[in-house]
Design an enzyme around this catalytic site. Structure first.
Site, mmCIF file in Angstrom:
data_model
loop_
_atom_site.group_PDB
_atom_site.id
_atom_site.type_symbol
_atom_site.label_atom_id
_atom_site.label_comp_id
_atom_site.label_asym_id
_atom_site.label_seq_id
_atom_site.Cartn_x
_atom_site.Cartn_y
_atom_site.Cartn_z
ATOM 1 N N HIS A 189 0.839 -1.202 0.000
ATOM 2 C CA HIS A 189 0.000 0.000 0.000
ATOM 3 C C HIS A 189 0.874 1.253 0.000
ATOM 4 O O HIS A 189 0.617 2.201 -0.750
ATOM 5 C CB HIS A 189 -0.903 0.049 1.239
ATOM 6 C CG HIS A 189 -1.939 -1.016 1.312
ATOM 7 N ND1 HIS A 189 -2.122 -1.795 2.429
ATOM 8 C CD2 HIS A 189 -2.867 -1.429 0.405
ATOM 9 C CE1 HIS A 189 -3.114 -2.646 2.213
ATOM 10 N NE2 HIS A 189 -3.579 -2.445 0.994
ATOM 11 N N LYS A 236 -16.927 -6.500 7.349
ATOM 12 C CA LYS A 236 -15.771 -7.343 7.057
ATOM 13 C C LYS A 236 -15.087 -7.886 8.313
ATOM 14 O O LYS A 236 -14.131 -8.606 8.214
ATOM 15 C CB LYS A 236 -14.730 -6.548 6.254
ATOM 16 C CG LYS A 236 -15.030 -6.439 4.783
ATOM 17 C CD LYS A 236 -13.831 -5.844 4.074
ATOM 18 C CE LYS A 236 -13.909 -6.064 2.589
ATOM 19 N NZ LYS A 236 -12.694 -5.605 1.911
ATOM 20 N N ARG A 247 -2.637 -6.756 -8.244
ATOM 21 C CA ARG A 247 -1.548 -7.726 -8.102
ATOM 22 C C ARG A 247 -1.673 -8.875 -9.077
ATOM 23 O O ARG A 247 -0.687 -9.458 -9.478
ATOM 24 C CB ARG A 247 -1.537 -8.289 -6.673
ATOM 25 C CG ARG A 247 -1.279 -7.243 -5.619
ATOM 26 C CD ARG A 247 -1.602 -7.801 -4.275
ATOM 27 N NE ARG A 247 -2.991 -8.257 -4.299
ATOM 28 C CZ ARG A 247 -3.780 -8.316 -3.262
ATOM 29 N NH1 ARG A 247 -3.342 -7.991 -2.082
ATOM 30 N NH2 ARG A 247 -5.018 -8.716 -3.370
ATOM 31 N N SER A 279 -3.314 -7.670 2.865
ATOM 32 C CA SER A 279 -3.574 -7.522 4.298
ATOM 33 C C SER A 279 -4.018 -8.849 4.901
ATOM 34 O O SER A 279 -3.611 -9.226 5.995
ATOM 35 C CB SER A 279 -4.635 -6.454 4.539
ATOM 36 O OG SER A 279 -4.169 -5.195 4.128
#
Length: 163
Positions: free
Chosen positions: A17, A41, A90, A128
């Site tokens: 990030h 979440k 990614r 993460s």
């Protein structure tokens, strides 16, 4: 002033990030790290904790502001006159999801462009979710997160060592 948004949950902020943040600030005068308030979440860190971590990690990067938001990203963009959304990609799976989001955002506000950025090679596998999982299992994530995030992980998560 050219303003862009970099939205995400950042639970926790990773060096991937930070790589995107540093590079995006070279393209825009102002980069708003837009922390999504999505308690659905089950985040590890609260919105306030994540905001504080991001603020501390970006304090030396000119032009970065950290905000939290809920609701539509395009509405948040309008509030700050942002003309671009930065998204890190990614893998192909990221692209498929991000493409749908970008097209929907364009439908809702054609004035906001989405810019896809690739992370530095050393962070292409970092997420993460993986950082938290590896840390929980006793793996070394020191190269993947800023030091302040590592200390916060140590304070928050018990480490389960394999026997």
């Amino acid at each position: 002033m050219r303003t862009a948004l970099y939205p995400g949950s950042f639970d926790p902020l990773t060096n991937g990030h930070l790589d995107i943040i540093r590079r995006a600030t070279r393209m825009f005068d102002r980069l708003l790290v837009a922390l999504l308030e999505n308690e659905g979440k089950s985040p590890l860190f609260s919105v306030a904790e994540r905001k504080e971590l991001i603020t501390r990690c970006t304090a030396s990067i000119p032009g970065v502001e950290v905000h939290s938001f809920s609701g539509l990203l395009v509405d948040f963009a309008r509030r700050f006159d942002a003309t671009a959304v930065i998204r890190g990609i990614r893998a192909v799976s990221d692209y498929e999801y991000e493409l749908q989001m970008a097209l929907m955002n364009r439908e809702l506000n054609a004035q906001v462009e989405t810019i896809f950025m690739l992370p530095a090679v050393e962070y292409t596998y970092v997420s993460s979710r993986l950082v938290k999982e590896v840390f929980r299992l006793g793996g070394d994530v020191a190269r993947l997160v800023p030091p302040v995030v590592l200390e916060s992980l140590k304070a928050r998560l018990p480490v389960t060592l394999a026997t």
